[in-house]
Scaffold this motif. Structure first.
Motif, PDB file in Angstrom:
ATOM      1  N   SER A 125      -4.344   0.810  -1.321  1.00  0.00           N
ATOM      2  CA  SER A 125      -3.718  -0.456  -0.981  1.00  0.00           C
ATOM      3  C   SER A 125      -4.226  -1.538  -1.915  1.00  0.00           C
ATOM      4  CB  SER A 125      -3.998  -0.842   0.474  1.00  0.00           C
ATOM      5  OG  SER A 125      -5.390  -1.040   0.675  1.00  0.00           O
ATOM      6  N   CYS A 182       5.504   3.737   1.091  1.00  0.00           N
ATOM      7  CA  CYS A 182       4.903   2.469   0.708  1.00  0.00           C
ATOM      8  C   CYS A 182       5.130   1.465   1.831  1.00  0.00           C
ATOM      9  CB  CYS A 182       5.434   1.937  -0.609  1.00  0.00           C
ATOM     10  SG  CYS A 182       7.078   1.237  -0.567  1.00  0.00           S
ATOM     11  N   TYR A 241      -9.109   2.397  -2.144  1.00  0.00           N
ATOM     12  CA  TYR A 241      -8.673   3.790  -2.197  1.00  0.00           C
ATOM     13  C   TYR A 241      -9.339   4.615  -1.106  1.00  0.00           C
ATOM     14  CZ  TYR A 241      -6.964   2.660  -6.870  1.00  0.00           C
ATOM     15  OH  TYR A 241      -6.296   2.105  -7.926  1.00  0.00           O
ATOM     16  N   ALA A 242      -8.579   5.579  -0.592  1.00  0.00           N
ATOM     17  CA  ALA A 242      -9.171   6.584   0.270  1.00  0.00           C
ATOM     18  C   ALA A 242     -10.114   7.438  -0.573  1.00  0.00           C
ATOM     19  CB  ALA A 242      -8.080   7.454   0.887  1.00  0.00           C
ATOM     20  N   TRP A 302       8.164  -0.808   5.956  1.00  0.00           N
ATOM     21  CA  TRP A 302       7.951   0.543   5.431  1.00  0.00           C
ATOM     22  C   TRP A 302       9.190   1.022   4.695  1.00  0.00           C
ATOM     23  CZ3 TRP A 302       3.306   3.053   5.800  1.00  0.00           C
ATOM     24  CH2 TRP A 302       2.385   2.552   6.718  1.00  0.00           C
ATOM     25  N   GLY A 311       0.804  -1.214   0.000  1.00  0.00           N
ATOM     26  CA  GLY A 311       0.000   0.000   0.000  1.00  0.00           C
ATOM     27  C   GLY A 311       0.833   1.258   0.000  1.00  0.00           C
ATOM     28  N   TRP A 312       0.158   2.342  -0.232  1.00  0.00           N
ATOM     29  CA  TRP A 312       0.748   3.687  -0.166  1.00  0.00           C
ATOM     30  C   TRP A 312       0.030   4.477   0.924  1.00  0.00           C
ATOM     31  CZ3 TRP A 312       5.029   5.305  -2.606  1.00  0.00           C
ATOM     32  CH2 TRP A 312       5.466   4.599  -3.737  1.00  0.00           C
ATOM     33  N   TYR A 313       0.819   5.144   1.747  1.00  0.00           N
ATOM     34  CA  TYR A 313       0.323   6.019   2.796  1.00  0.00           C
ATOM     35  C   TYR A 313       0.992   7.371   2.623  1.00  0.00           C
ATOM     36  CZ  TYR A 313      -1.694   2.017   5.240  1.00  0.00           C
ATOM     37  OH  TYR A 313      -2.452   0.926   5.576  1.00  0.00           O
ATOM     38  N   GLU A 372      -1.797   8.508   6.824  1.00  0.00           N
ATOM     39  CA  GLU A 372      -3.097   8.035   6.367  1.00  0.00           C
ATOM     40  C   GLU A 372      -2.965   7.208   5.095  1.00  0.00           C
ATOM     41  OE1 GLU A 372      -5.505  11.470   5.517  1.00  0.00           O
ATOM     42  OE2 GLU A 372      -4.354  12.005   3.734  1.00  0.00           O
ATOM     43  N   LEU A 373      -3.904   6.296   4.937  1.00  0.00           N
ATOM     44  CA  LEU A 373      -3.919   5.443   3.757  1.00  0.00           C
ATOM     45  C   LEU A 373      -4.277   6.251   2.519  1.00  0.00           C
ATOM     46  CD1 LEU A 373      -4.005   2.544   2.445  1.00  0.00           C
ATOM     47  CD2 LEU A 373      -6.462   2.618   2.914  1.00  0.00           C
TER      48      LEU A 373
END
Length: 115
Positions: free
Chosen positions: A50, A95, A59-60, A105, A35-37, A46-47
């Motif tokens: 993912s 990521c 997705y957010a 991370w 995922g990407w935060y 925050e997300l």
């Protein structure tokens, strides 16, 4: 141990695009999810998006319609294509990868959206 290295951040004008990459030290096919935060100054991490192995991307709300997550298992790389960027997208982008009970991370890459 798993190393994740992000790249592709930078300064972009509002409305512009960037593609972030996250290179993994082992085949991304082995991960349960990636995922990407993002984290802006003074805010919690925050997300953004993912993807779970065998599942659909998540997705957010702030990312839907503008941002796409994808994974190239042959290159062990996770991508984040970001379009129509806004100043509020400014943050350090990280990521992560999930392998069993472990979460790894990267060091992060700065994205700044400003005119």
């Amino acid at each position: 141990q798993v190393q994740l290295v992000e790249s592709g951040g930078g300064l972009v004008q509002p409305g512009g695009s960037l593609r972030l990459s996250c290179a993994a030290s082992r085949t991304s096919r082995s991960f349960d999810g990636m995922g990407w935060y993002r984290q802006a100054p003074g805010n919690k991490r925050e997300l953004v998006a993912s993807i779970i192995s065998g599942g659909s991307p998540n997705y957010a709300d702030s990312a839907k319609g503008r941002i796409t997550i994808s994974r190239d298992n042959a290159k062990s790389t996770l991508y984040l294509q970001m379009n129509t960027l806004k100043p509020e997208d400014t943050a350090v982008y990280y990521c992560n990868a999930i392998l069993g009970r472990n979460i790894y991370w990267g060091q992060g890459t700065q994205v700044t959206v400003s005119s």
